[in-house]
Design an enzyme around this catalytic site. Structure first.
Site, PDB file in Angstrom:
ATOM      1  CB  THR A  36      30.480  46.516  58.196  1.00  0.00           C
ATOM      2  OG1 THR A  36      30.733  46.458  59.601  1.00  0.00           O
ATOM      3  CG2 THR A  36      31.416  45.574  57.476  1.00  0.00           C
ATOM      4  CE1 TYR A 146      31.896  38.142  63.969  1.00  0.00           C
ATOM      5  CE2 TYR A 146      30.601  36.132  64.098  1.00  0.00           C
ATOM      6  CZ  TYR A 146      30.755  37.469  64.375  1.00  0.00           C
ATOM      7  OH  TYR A 146      29.774  38.147  65.053  1.00  0.00           O
TER       8      TYR A 146
END
Ligand code: UDP
Length: 314
Positions: A36, A146
């Site tokens: 990312t 997450y």
């Protein structure tokens, strides 16, 4: 001059940290697999002889020659859209990646700092969130990959602190924004700004009455430096206590961009936290830290960044 290793150093926050340590005169080793992050984020660092970039996935052993003074572990997808797309990588970087980064810090007798998150509080039942709140996380929901990875990472960091005597820090980062966020990362700041600049509808999820509070990147970086220097090993919230609803935020972006875009409503994602507001008493007391950049000032800089990005040929 210290030698600092930053995992996720080519990401939004990581790249600002790389630049800040270089500016201080330190040597920086940036480790990133660019899942990312982007090389463009660290392009300004490249010309500095004290900067090294290593393309590597930290879920595998991190081998570094020579001494290291500090390991700052920032590698992880951080946008809900990203971690929904990469659930297993997210769990792996929070668990295996944290283990490897801690192992490296231990081998080098380095300071270790974990980038944790307000997501450890899940969909909180108290407001504002203090560090001693244990949170309300759905482990099997879409955000669990997450939230639980970061909760595990905190537990692992504390275990290394207690069992190995490692010098550790944990920062719980609340929504942070600024230049170098990815235009299409799916988070509310890049979404609303680019939608407003393109004249598209601003996609408010649900009724937009969920709240967030937004911290400008420079304030976060300053807080992280203070935390490194503090000697304090328990988690510290860094965020902006100034809370607003997502709908108010959409209107603010429309005002600042001068856009005539409409507001359009989309379904609320599952387990989207209804409120989020940091209690920063600890950061004030221990670090002498609080946000300095006003929301409008930070947003103007961020809007300018996205305006430039949109001008670039695609
Ligand atoms: N959100 C929204 N429209 C968007 C993107 C996000 O209304 O286009 C909302 C989202 O539902 C959440 C808040 O904005 O309530 C912040 O979302 P973001 O993805 O930035 O991060 P989060 O704070 O949820 O981790």
């Amino acid at each position: 001059m210290a030698r600092i290793l930053i995992t996720g150093g080519a990401g939004f926050i990581g790249s600002h940290l790389c630049a800040s340590f270089l500016a201080r005169g330190d040597e920086v080793i940036c480790v990133d697999n660019l899942s990312t992050g982007s090389e463009e984020n660290v392009a300004p660092c490249r010309s500095n002889p004290r900067f090294t970039f290593i393309a590597h996935n930290v879920t595998r052993f991190i081998g570094v020659e020579g001494h290291v003074d500090a390991v700052l572990h920032f590698a992880s997808p951080a946008s809900p859209a990203d971690y929904l797309e990469m659930p297993i990588q997210t769990l792996k970087v929070g668990s295996l990646g944290t283990h490897n980064a801690l192992g490296l810090a231990k081998a080098k007798r380095a300071l270790f700092l974990l980038a944790s998150t307000s997501e450890v509080y899940g969909d909180p039942l108290v407001k504002p969130q203090r560090e001693d709140y244990w949170g309300n996380v759905n482990p099997i929901g879409p955000r669990g990959v997450y939230d639980e990875a970061k909760r595990f990472a905190e537990a692992m960091t504390m275990a290394y602190h207690h069992y190995h005597g490692l010098d550790t820090r944990i920062v719980r980062i609340f929504n942070t924004y600024g230049p170098r966020m990815r235009m299409n990362d799916g988070r509310v700041v890049p979404n609303f700004i680019t939608q407003a600049l393109k004249g598209e509808g601003l996609t408010v999820y649900g009724q937009g009455n969920q709240t967030r509070s937004f911290l400008y990147i420079d304030d976060l970086v300053r807080g992280i430096h203070r935390l490194c220097e503090s000697g304090y090993h328990l988690p510290v919230n860094l965020g902006n206590p100034f809370e607003m609803t997502v709908l108010e935020f959409a209107r603010k972006i429309l005002g600042l961009t001068g856009s005539a875009s409409p507001i359009v409503y989309r379904p609320l994602p599952q387990d989207d936290p209804q409120v989020r507001q940091p209690d920063i008493s600890k950061a004030r007391e221990i670090l002498g830290w609080e946000p300095q950049v006003a929301l409008e000032e930070g947003l103007r800089k961020t809007i300018e960044y996205f305006r430039e990005k949109l001008r670039e040929p695609s």
